[in-house]
Design an enzyme around this catalytic site. Structure first.
Site: not given
Ligand code: GLN
Length: 481
Positions: A82, A157, A181
């Site tokens: 990532k 994400s 995410s």
């Molecule tokens: N979708 C959630 C957010 O937008 C979690 C994102 C994540 O776990 N990095 O904050």
């Protein structure tokens, strides 16, 4: 071994084949790089790819193996990384224009450990900007597509990572989970994704979103592969002050053993029912029945504060991000706009942040700054922290009676690209089931549990365990679901 055979092997099998000399790191990397060249135009899982850098790493691994170095079970196995983890030999952007082409002077701890394990980093994967999002549409560099249906989102994400593994563009990938995410993209791409206990994997060199929640973890095609990657990069790191100074739970051993007989499973009443896609509910229900038929004892459990978890998260995470992202000031990192000699530092900072950050990141910085401002702090940030404590207490009370809690990982299967970009609340709801675990700092895993009948898309089963019981999840879940 043919290229197709190489791609079809699990990471565990591939590591084994490299260790016995049946194949080499170079052969494995070549097969994956060729596959990437074939499908990447459709999927767009990667932000950075560099065939020569990947092959040079692979040659180095083959040399270390030939020299008799003991590298562990994933030596020679490729991995998609990532783009939120720093790497000295590839750019790190966190999906943001403000870091476009930024080159880190050091490797993140997770990166260092992948290299030590003899893994070959194929490239850096696409992500929502600074890991804020659930669809990878917030990337400054274009959306990633779900290999199951190219018109749908791969989750976020860590959507580049999940798409890469689902499209056989990598056997394994790294992700980070702040509110879901890893688990949500794994669920909507039919994969396994684990969020380790907070502090179980190092945040050093991970570009920060919300420091009290961010957790690196693995994405894989089966539980054993996820456990092998988990073990490869986790464990105590003196460079991260919140790192847990304890051995990594024996997740690999647990994944190999796999047994649910006698397991006490709690179905969380608050995470299901109205608002959940019928096919998701159906597959979840069947998974629970399957667990029961294999000897698990299933009871319903109520965690009333989970209803407030999403709201609390959307105060805590933006508050922390507003502080963390203050470092992108045009002076120290990446983009600088309007520095033509006629403007002062403050104006350059403002122009740079206006141009360098996308709309979702700006929304959260504004929200977080507001929630932390004097006069509002107690009402917003303070209350959210109190809810966080209640969520933790609900988990603790539940774990007095059950070993694990289960729920669907997501309320729906993968939605269409563009469907929720105009509606932040709808986007946030994708993490309804995953957020409570982050607030408590516990461990959780998403495993595939079939395809929803109405759209033929993957559904995820979420299994939540107490902190430092990551092995418990693997022990009970692998191979049976
Ligand atoms: N979708 C959630 C957010 O937008 C979690 C994102 C994540 O776990 N990095 O904050």
């Amino acid at each position: 071994m043919s290229a197709t055979d190489l791609l079809r092997q699990s990471a565990a099998e591939l590591g084994e084949a490299v260790s016995t000399g049946e194949t080499t790191a170079v052969e494995a990397a070549t097969a994956y790089l060729d596959r990437i060249a074939e499908v990447e135009g459709d999927v767009h899982a990667y932000l950075h790819l560099d065939r020569e850098t990947a092959l040079a790493q692979a040659r180095g691994v083959d040399e270390r193996i030939a020299a008799g170095e003991e590298l562990g079970p994933l030596a020679g196995v490729p991995v998609a990384h990532k783009d939120v983890f720093t790497t000295v030999d590839m750019p790190t952007t966190a999906g943001s224009r403000i870091l476009a082409d930024w080159q880190s002077p050091y490797d993140a701890t997770v990166t260092v450990r992948l290299r030590q394990a003899g893994m070959v980093i194929l490239g850096k994967t696409n992500m929502d900007e600074f890991a804020m999002g659930s669809s990878t549409e917030n990337s400054a560099f274009g959306a990633t597509r779900n290999p199951w249906d190219l018109d749908r989102i791969p989750g976020g994400s860590s959507g580049g990572s999940s798409a890469a593994v689902a499209a056989y563009e990598a056997p394994l990938a790294t992700g980070t989970d702040t509110g879901g995410s890893i688990r949500q993209p794994a669920a909507v791409c039919g994969l396994v994704g684990a969020k380790p206990t907070y502090g179980g994997s190092s945040r050093y060199g991970l570009i920060a979103f919300a420091s009290s929640l961010d957790t690196p973890g693995p994405i894989a095609r089966n539980v054993l592969d996820a456990a092998l990657l988990h073990e490869a990069f986790s464990g105590h790191d003196p460079r991260d002050s919140t790192s847990v100074d304890a051995p990594v739970p024996p997740v690999v051993e647990a994944a190999r053993r796999a047994d649910v007989a006698g397991l006490r499973v709690g179905v969380v009443r608050e995470l299901g029912g109205e608002g959940y896609q019928p096919g998701v509910q159906q597959r979840f229900q069947e998974s629970v029945e399957l667990l029961e038929s294999l000897g698990a004892k299933v009871v319903e459990v109520s965690c009333p504060s989970f209803d407030a978890a999403l709201a609390a998260y959307y105060l805590i995470a933006p508050s922390e991000c507003s502080s963390n992202l203050a470092r992108f000031d045009a002076m120290r990192y990446g983009l600088r706009v309007g520095d033509d000699g006629s403007r002062g530092a403050e104006e350059v900072m403002s122009l740079t942040r206006a141009e360098g950050f996308g709309p979702e990141v700006k929304r959260r910085i504004i929200l977080g700054t507001y929630a932390l401002s004097s006069g509002y702090y107690d009402a917003y940030y303070g209350s959210a922290q109190q809810v966080r404590t209640l969520v933790k207490r609900d988990f603790d009370a539940a774990f007095e009676n059950v070993d694990v809690l289960v729920s669907p990982t997501t309320p729906t299967t993968a939605f269409a690209i563009g469907e929720r970009t105009g509606d932040p609340m709808a986007m946030y709801l994708a993490d309804l089931c995953t957020i409570p675990t982050n607030l408590a700092g516990n461990a959780a895993l998403s495993v595939p549990c079939g395809l929803a009948p109405e759209d033929g898309l993957p559904v995820g089963l979420q299994i939540m365990a107490p902190a430092l019981a990551d092995d418990y999840i693997g022990l009970k879940a692998q191979g049976r679901l």
